[in-house]
Scaffold this active site. Structure first.
Site, PDB file in Angstrom:
ATOM      1  N   LYS A  55      -0.264 -11.619   3.980  1.00 54.51           N
ATOM      2  CA  LYS A  55      -0.751 -12.401   2.840  1.00 54.51           C
ATOM      3  C   LYS A  55       0.349 -12.766   1.837  1.00 54.51           C
ATOM      4  O   LYS A  55       0.210 -13.749   1.097  1.00 54.51           O
ATOM      5  CB  LYS A  55      -1.845 -11.633   2.118  1.00 54.51           C
ATOM      6  CG  LYS A  55      -3.148 -11.508   2.893  1.00 54.51           C
ATOM      7  CD  LYS A  55      -3.974 -12.770   2.766  1.00 54.51           C
ATOM      8  CE  LYS A  55      -5.375 -12.566   3.296  1.00 54.51           C
ATOM      9  NZ  LYS A  55      -6.226 -13.760   3.108  1.00 54.51           N
ATOM     10  N   SER A  80     -10.400  -8.250  -3.280  1.00 51.18           N
ATOM     11  CA  SER A  80     -10.565  -6.798  -3.327  1.00 51.18           C
ATOM     12  C   SER A  80      -9.505  -6.105  -2.491  1.00 51.18           C
ATOM     13  O   SER A  80      -9.583  -4.913  -2.245  1.00 51.18           O
ATOM     14  CB  SER A  80     -11.959  -6.406  -2.827  1.00 51.18           C
ATOM     15  OG  SER A  80     -12.163  -6.876  -1.504  1.00 51.18           O
ATOM     16  N   ASP A 212     -18.418 -15.616  12.991  1.00 44.44           N
ATOM     17  CA  ASP A 212     -18.815 -16.922  12.466  1.00 44.44           C
ATOM     18  C   ASP A 212     -17.875 -18.035  12.890  1.00 44.44           C
ATOM     19  O   ASP A 212     -18.301 -19.180  13.067  1.00 44.44           O
ATOM     20  CB  ASP A 212     -18.903 -16.879  10.940  1.00 44.44           C
ATOM     21  CG  ASP A 212     -17.553 -16.625  10.302  1.00 44.44           C
ATOM     22  OD1 ASP A 212     -17.030 -17.520   9.614  1.00 44.44           O
ATOM     23  OD2 ASP A 212     -16.989 -15.539  10.508  1.00 44.44           O
TER      24      ASP A 212
END
Length: 318
Positions: A55, A80, A212
């Site tokens: 990240k 989070s 998904d």
């Protein structure tokens, strides 16, 4: 900033910004895993990256690309976990403030990590509405720039630098595999991979309990994540419009894996490679060890992005 799909040039430009903060992470191999996979696997070790995850790449590119007049008002994001730490560290390196909206239920160790990187933690209720409202209020109050977690061209280009480095170091790679949550890492991986080799095989990896992205690509439209059930807690997010567009264009398929396969892969990497990876990274390993992946033909050398190594040692899955 444009919302158009980034291209290889954007990833190359991002590489210059990522160097300010990030490591050029090593590539490792393992004969035991090669034998299990029936292929030569080359692991890009983002578990050894700053903040312990890929990240920092997207956050660095976004924060360092901001014009000075925008940057001086600081940045805001919600997270989070790893994204919040990445934005906090990138902002500190640029000398600006970062406000990170975190749910009241966030682990204390993650909150301390964000604060340790200089981020100002702003607490919200543990739901999407409170998170978005709190972040929007901070942007309005400070004039700061919101840093999206994944669905933005500058974030995606930054994440693509992991694959770019891998392919620069080992240009003979024929296929790339990365885990999919919001899709930023796999989107950047796809752009770098296809930009350098139009014939690159691009395969995503996803938990069966949070599939998904696989369902979205099959349906031809975004299918929101509603009730994810997986230990791969970095892969709980739905695709965004930009990542959906990129993955729809480039991905050959998404391999889904069970929780048992994820745990087995994670343990194998810890035991055989002596590398600490988190469940989300193990999803990509489980995919290349699966029967479905074995059935694919026409390539031998596979690059696997180990996305991170931030593990709660008090809650190991074995």
């Amino acid at each position: 900033m444009s919302d158009s799909n980034p291209v290889l040039r954007d990833v190359r430009e991002a590489e210059e910004r990522v160097r300010v903060i990030g490591h050029r992470t090593p590539v490792m191999t393992c004969a035991a895993l090669d034998e299990l996979a029936g292929r030569h696997l080359l692991f890009k070790c983002e578990n050894l990256q700053k903040i312990g995850a890929f990240k920092i790449r997207g956050a660095s590119n976004f924060v360092f690309k901001l014009p000075d007049e925008e940057a001086e008002r600081g940045v805001v994001t919600h997270s989070s976990g790893n994204h919040g730490q990445a934005v906090a560290l990138a902002a500190r390196k640029r000398g600006i403030e970062a406000r990170i909206v975190m749910p009241s239920t966030a682990l204390e160790v993650k909150r301390r990590a964000v604060e340790g990187y200089g981020g100002i933690v702003v607490e919200c209720e543990p739901n999407e509405q409170s998170r978005d409202r709190t972040a929007a209020d901070l942007v309005a109050a400070t004039g700061g720039t919101f840093v999206p977690p994944y669905d933005h061209p500058d974030i995606i280009a930054g994440q693509g630098t992991a694959a770019l480095e891998l392919l620069e170091d080992l240009p003979g790679i024929e296929a790339l595999v990365a885990p999919i949550g919001g899709g930023g890492l796999m989107s950047g991986t796809s752009i770098a991979g296809r930009g350098l080799n139009p014939e690159m095989r691009l395969i995503g990896a996803e938990p069966a309990g949070a599939d998904d992205a696989a369902r979205s690509l099959a349906a031809g439209e975004i299918v929101p994540q509603t009730d994810p059930r997986t230990i791969a807690d970095g892969l709980l997010t739905s695709l965004g419009p930009l990542t959906f567009s990129i993955l729809s264009e480039h991905l050959e398929r998404i391999v889904t894996v069970s929780e048992e396969e994820i745990v087995r892969a994670m343990r194998l990497v810890w035991e055989r490679m002596k590398l600490v990876i988190e469940p989300s990274a193990a999803v990509a390993v489980a995919a290349v060890l699966s029967d479905e992946f074995r059935s694919l033909e026409g390539f031998e050398r596979v690059g696997v992005i180990l996305s991170g190594g931030n593990v709660d040692l008090d809650r190991l899955p074995w």
